[in-house]
Design a protein around this motif. Structure first.
Motif, short mmCIF file in Angstrom:
data_model
loop_
_atom_site.label_atom_id
_atom_site.label_comp_id
_atom_site.label_asym_id
_atom_site.label_seq_id
_atom_site.Cartn_x
_atom_site.Cartn_y
_atom_site.Cartn_z
N CYS A 38 -5.48 -1.03 6.35
CA CYS A 38 -5.02 0.35 5.20
C CYS A 38 -6.41 0.68 5.25
CB CYS A 38 -3.91 -0.48 4.12
SG CYS A 38 -2.56 -1.50 4.55
N TRP A 95 -6.13 4.79 4.31
CA TRP A 95 -6.40 5.92 2.30
C TRP A 95 -7.89 6.29 3.25
CZ3 TRP A 95 -4.12 6.37 -1.37
CH2 TRP A 95 -2.85 5.46 -1.61
N THR A 104 -0.52 9.18 3.93
CA THR A 104 -1.01 8.20 4.08
C THR A 104 0.92 7.44 4.14
OG1 THR A 104 0.11 7.86 1.45
CG2 THR A 104 -3.50 7.50 2.68
N PHE A 106 1.37 4.73 7.16
CA PHE A 106 1.85 3.01 7.05
C PHE A 106 3.56 3.17 7.75
CE2 PHE A 106 -0.77 3.64 2.41
CZ PHE A 106 -2.21 2.62 3.36
N ILE A 150 2.12 1.97 -3.97
CA ILE A 150 1.29 2.20 -4.54
C ILE A 150 0.53 3.40 -3.97
CG2 ILE A 150 -1.18 1.95 -5.10
CD1 ILE A 150 -0.90 -1.20 -4.29
N SER A 151 1.18 4.23 -2.96
CA SER A 151 0.12 5.51 -2.86
C SER A 151 1.95 6.14 -2.94
CB SER A 151 1.07 5.91 -1.58
OG SER A 151 0.46 6.76 -1.14
N ASN A 189 0.94 -0.96 -0.15
CA ASN A 189 0.55 0.05 -0.05
C ASN A 189 0.40 1.42 -0.17
OD1 ASN A 189 -3.36 -0.50 0.40
ND2 ASN A 189 -2.46 -1.92 1.69
N TRP A 220 -5.05 -5.64 5.52
CA TRP A 220 -6.00 -4.93 4.46
C TRP A 220 -7.21 -3.45 5.22
CZ3 TRP A 220 -4.44 -3.67 -0.43
CH2 TRP A 220 -4.01 -4.32 -1.09
#
Length: 321
Positions: free
Chosen positions: A143, A147, A108, A112, A66-67, A63, A140
């Motif tokens: 996360c 988000w 984020t 994270f 991805i961010s 994650n 998940w």
């Protein structure tokens, strides 16, 4: 929260900060784009390729990658904007996304990194209890909460697009009319978005150092787990100190002392620290490599497989005279 617009105010034509940004931002943003796109893009590929053997730690790292990758994709547009002398050419919606993506990525990433450090720390203190409480599904869900929280709290940035100024369109600018509101937004973001995670990270570091200094760890598996925990927290702390701390300090000072038409070294410093904040995306691949669960082994396996396939392809080529 969108405070970059005030930091990037260039309404005073006598201020040389506009020229400085035109020379500084395009080069830096393109360097971050190339480095970050390669590092995070390949990291996402490795995480997805080996997802069946994934752990909760790798879910948080995926994650985070991805961010970073989503934010990295906006940097060429930012570079083009400043290269043209702060003239936006990509429409109102894209302008809104520029500021929104910066702060969504920043906070984020902060959360994270903090969650990763806490999970790693708990794994060194209560490994068996943590094994039962941190599932893939639970990771998940957490996360998703991060988000939704960050994206919802940053949604105010989507309300304001570009501004017309004579023959140019200003995208990352904001007039002083919103300064009082921006100060309030900054204080909230400073406390909730940075100071709280930063103090949590420091507490994790101190506690894990205490555990490592007191405990005798005969088993190689435990030593590896403790080493990864310490590596995770150290890399996270370095990212905070190099990327996020200077930016939040200078942003706060700038909002306190800023006035319409103001210009000076403080503005140049805020420009540099904003670039450092954007560069956090470049440091996270080091975290995946040195502290990811079996990331090194999976990376080597992918390279070995690619080399084998390349060798077979070469051997299958017809012999020509």
């Amino acid at each position: 929260m969108e405070l970059n617009r005030t930091l990037d105010n260039t309404s005073d034509s006598t201020c040389t900060i506009g020229n400085f940004k035109k020379e500084f931002y395009p080069v830096i943003y393109l360097i971050i784009f190339v480095w970050g796109a390669l590092g995070n893009g390949f990291s996402i590929y490795v995480f997805l390729k080996t997802y069946k053997k994934s752990t909760s730690v790798n879910v948080f790292m995926l994650n985070l990658a991805i961010s970073d990758f989503l934010f990295i994709s906006t940097l060429p547009f930012r570079a083009d904007y400043y290269f043209r002398g702060s003239d936006w050419r990509f429409g109102d919606l894209a302008c809104k996304i520029m500021s929104y993506s910066l702060y969504v990525n920043m906070y984020t990433s902060i959360y994270f990194l903090t969650v990763l450090s806490v999970v790693r720390f708990l794994a060194t203190v209560h490994p068996f209890q943590l094994l039962h409480t941190t599932s893939i599904r639970g990771a998940w869900i957490l996360c998703g909460i991060i988000w939704v929280f960050i994206m919802a709290s940053s949604a105010v940035l989507l309300k304001r697009g570009y501004e017309k100024n004579n023959d140019i369109l200003l995208c990352l600018e904001l007039s002083s009319l919103k300064l009082t509101r921006l100060k309030i937004m900054n204080h909230i973001a400073l406390v909730v978005g940075f100071l709280l995670p930063f103090f949590t990270l420091n507490i994790c570091y101190l506690l894990i150092m205490r555990v490592l200094l007191k405990a005798k760890i005969p088993e190689s598996g435990q030593r590896a787990s403790h080493r990864k925990a310490l590596t995770t927290i150290i890399i996270a702390l370095l990212t905070f100190l190099l990327c996020f701390l200077p930016y939040h300090i200078l942003r706060t000072l700038h909002l306190v002392w800023w006035s319409p038409g103001s210009c000076g070294e403080l503005q140049k410093a805020t420009v540099i620290t904003l670039a450092l904040a954007a560069a956090n995306s470049c440091f996270n691949p080091f975290l995946y490599y040195f502290a990811g669960e079996n990331f090194k082994d999976r990376l080597r396996a992918i390279f070995r497989k690619a080399l084998v396939q390349t060798s077979k392809a070469k051997c299958s080529l017809p012999f020509r005279t």
